[in-house]
Design an enzyme around this catalytic site. Sequence first.
Site, PDB file in Angstrom:
ATOM      1  N   GLY A  14       8.952   8.557  48.030  1.00  0.00           N
ATOM      2  CA  GLY A  14      10.415   8.795  48.685  1.00  0.00           C
ATOM      3  C   GLY A  14      11.504   8.778  47.620  1.00  0.00           C
ATOM      4  O   GLY A  14      11.587   9.504  46.700  1.00  0.00           O
ATOM      5  N   VAL A  16      13.028   7.087  45.389  1.00  0.00           N
ATOM      6  CA  VAL A  16      12.818   6.679  43.887  1.00  0.00           C
ATOM      7  C   VAL A  16      11.629   7.442  43.406  1.00  0.00           C
ATOM      8  O   VAL A  16      11.717   7.827  42.318  1.00  0.00           O
ATOM      9  CB  VAL A  16      12.541   4.939  44.042  1.00  0.00           C
ATOM     10  CG1 VAL A  16      12.251   4.481  42.366  1.00  0.00           C
ATOM     11  CG2 VAL A  16      13.743   4.294  44.516  1.00  0.00           C
ATOM     12  N   GLY A  17      10.473   7.376  44.220  1.00  0.00           N
ATOM     13  CA  GLY A  17       9.542   8.133  43.671  1.00  0.00           C
ATOM     14  C   GLY A  17       9.582   9.557  43.179  1.00  0.00           C
ATOM     15  O   GLY A  17       9.172  10.019  42.431  1.00  0.00           O
ATOM     16  N   THR A  18      10.620  10.232  44.186  1.00  0.00           N
ATOM     17  CA  THR A  18      10.917  11.708  43.880  1.00  0.00           C
ATOM     18  C   THR A  18      11.892  11.704  42.644  1.00  0.00           C
ATOM     19  O   THR A  18      11.719  12.487  41.665  1.00  0.00           O
ATOM     20  CB  THR A  18      11.707  12.272  45.064  1.00  0.00           C
ATOM     21  OG1 THR A  18      10.737  12.222  46.193  1.00  0.00           O
ATOM     22  CG2 THR A  18      12.096  13.660  44.624  1.00  0.00           C
ATOM     23  N   ILE A 139      20.288  -0.935  36.044  1.00  0.00           N
ATOM     24  CA  ILE A 139      20.664  -1.899  34.988  1.00  0.00           C
ATOM     25  C   ILE A 139      19.271  -2.693  34.551  1.00  0.00           C
ATOM     26  O   ILE A 139      18.305  -3.110  35.006  1.00  0.00           O
ATOM     27  CB  ILE A 139      21.550  -3.124  35.716  1.00  0.00           C
ATOM     28  CG1 ILE A 139      22.682  -2.423  36.200  1.00  0.00           C
ATOM     29  CG2 ILE A 139      21.836  -3.904  34.703  1.00  0.00           C
ATOM     30  CD1 ILE A 139      23.656  -3.208  36.972  1.00  0.00           C
ATOM     31  N   GLU A 193      20.885   1.265  55.308  1.00  0.00           N
ATOM     32  CA  GLU A 193      19.628   1.929  56.124  1.00  0.00           C
ATOM     33  C   GLU A 193      20.271   1.567  57.590  1.00  0.00           C
ATOM     34  O   GLU A 193      21.361   1.107  58.032  1.00  0.00           O
ATOM     35  CB  GLU A 193      18.621   1.035  55.960  1.00  0.00           C
ATOM     36  CG  GLU A 193      18.089   0.772  54.417  1.00  0.00           C
ATOM     37  CD  GLU A 193      17.401   2.237  54.082  1.00  0.00           C
ATOM     38  OE1 GLU A 193      17.353   2.912  54.960  1.00  0.00           O
ATOM     39  OE2 GLU A 193      17.416   2.303  52.873  1.00  0.00           O
ATOM     40  N   LYS A 208      16.231 -10.655  44.685  1.00  0.00           N
ATOM     41  CA  LYS A 208      16.564 -10.393  43.261  1.00  0.00           C
ATOM     42  C   LYS A 208      16.943 -11.597  42.434  1.00  0.00           C
ATOM     43  O   LYS A 208      16.561 -11.718  41.394  1.00  0.00           O
ATOM     44  CB  LYS A 208      17.685  -9.279  43.246  1.00  0.00           C
ATOM     45  CG  LYS A 208      17.433  -8.020  43.897  1.00  0.00           C
ATOM     46  CD  LYS A 208      18.677  -7.061  43.912  1.00  0.00           C
ATOM     47  CE  LYS A 208      18.496  -5.736  44.462  1.00  0.00           C
ATOM     48  NZ  LYS A 208      19.492  -5.039  44.969  1.00  0.00           N
TER      49      LYS A 208
END
Length: 434
Positions: A14, A16-18, A139, A193, A208
Amino acid sequence: MSGELIRLGLAGLGTVGTGLAKILASNADWIERRLGRRVEIKTALVRDPSKKRDLPENADIRLTSDVQDLLGDPELDIIVELMGGQDTAYELITGALRSGRHVVTANKALLAHQGNELFALAAENQVGLGYEASIAGGIPIVQTLKEGLAGNQIKVLTGILNGTANFILSEMTSRGLDFQSALHQAQVKGYAEADPTLDIEGMDAAHKLILLIRLAHGQDYPLSRLPVTGITHVDPQDIAFADEFGYRIKLIAQVRETNGLLDAGVFTALVRRESILGKVDGAFNAILLDGDAVGPIMLYGQGAGDLPTGSAVLADIMNLARNGRTPNNTGFQNAMLPMASILAPELVSSRHYFRFSVLDRPGVLASIAGVLGQRNISIAQVVQKGSPAGRSVPVVFVTHKAQAQDVQAAIREIDNQSFIAAPTVHHRILSSPA
């Protein structure tokens, strides 16, 4: 890992992978100069292999919908999990770790829930579990805490960790929008989203923060015990009042050590307008650290997006590729971290902001002040605004430090008074220097 090529098995192609694929293609020579080896994605696990994707022209990636094509391929050096979710991701990560392969993931929710187990499994099999991309996008906070500040005890860690929430609050502050209008703008711009629940209810920031607590304090803080408040209750009226006092309202994630106990949570807070965190606008993230040796340090940047997050993923890949010994995944020698010693939330002490909606009657201010005084809450400032006859009047109190249990008891008592027209609005006030 040996040879001149590092082969990746990628789960999730998606955003990030792209982004990772684009960085590997555009910076291939630069990466090889740093590593002495090339890095390529061999196979990518996707839901629909036939779907059209925006990949670099020279990307020769085999697409599959079968998780076993990653787990069963002995040529893959590192498994990169960017699919999100928990069930399939857990199967893939545990399978890869058991097979003796390094894993890189951006899955903050899975690590927040089951990180202690996964780190122990990685240590047992002497492999790395990298997760730089799971916190604050581009970051470099994980390596900063594990390596750069390893000799420091972190006294306070305060962060703006969710870009969606920060964008919404920034829009409400700068443009005077109400919450729903600002949320719509975030969705139009792609920051939120279609279902923004995790962002606006504070859970994304909570995931996080759990990871940051492990890194900063070497303790496992159960997500179920972390106090979490989102931003859905923030009203433009309170943003305007906060501005009068010199503050901005932010969604804050914070952990402090107090007498050996951890005070942690995600909450809305008034932050000084001219402070470092008060100036963080839009979809950006920021983390302010206070180490006992180094003092205050600020990290600021893009908390999401294809290239910033892909950059963090690639940093983990390159670090694992260089690492010839067993990686230190948690930043501490004990892979299974001890349970956190937690300060009870009701004992947390801070300054507070109250907005009471009252009927305009004589003696109201004295009654409210009396209840606050009985609960050991000292008043610092008061603002009262007039209104047309017959309507409620907003009265705002800013207090000195008070314990949460006294604050909640005071709110319950005041809200039961006959002169109260609507439930009391309450926000914490963040202490300096944040």
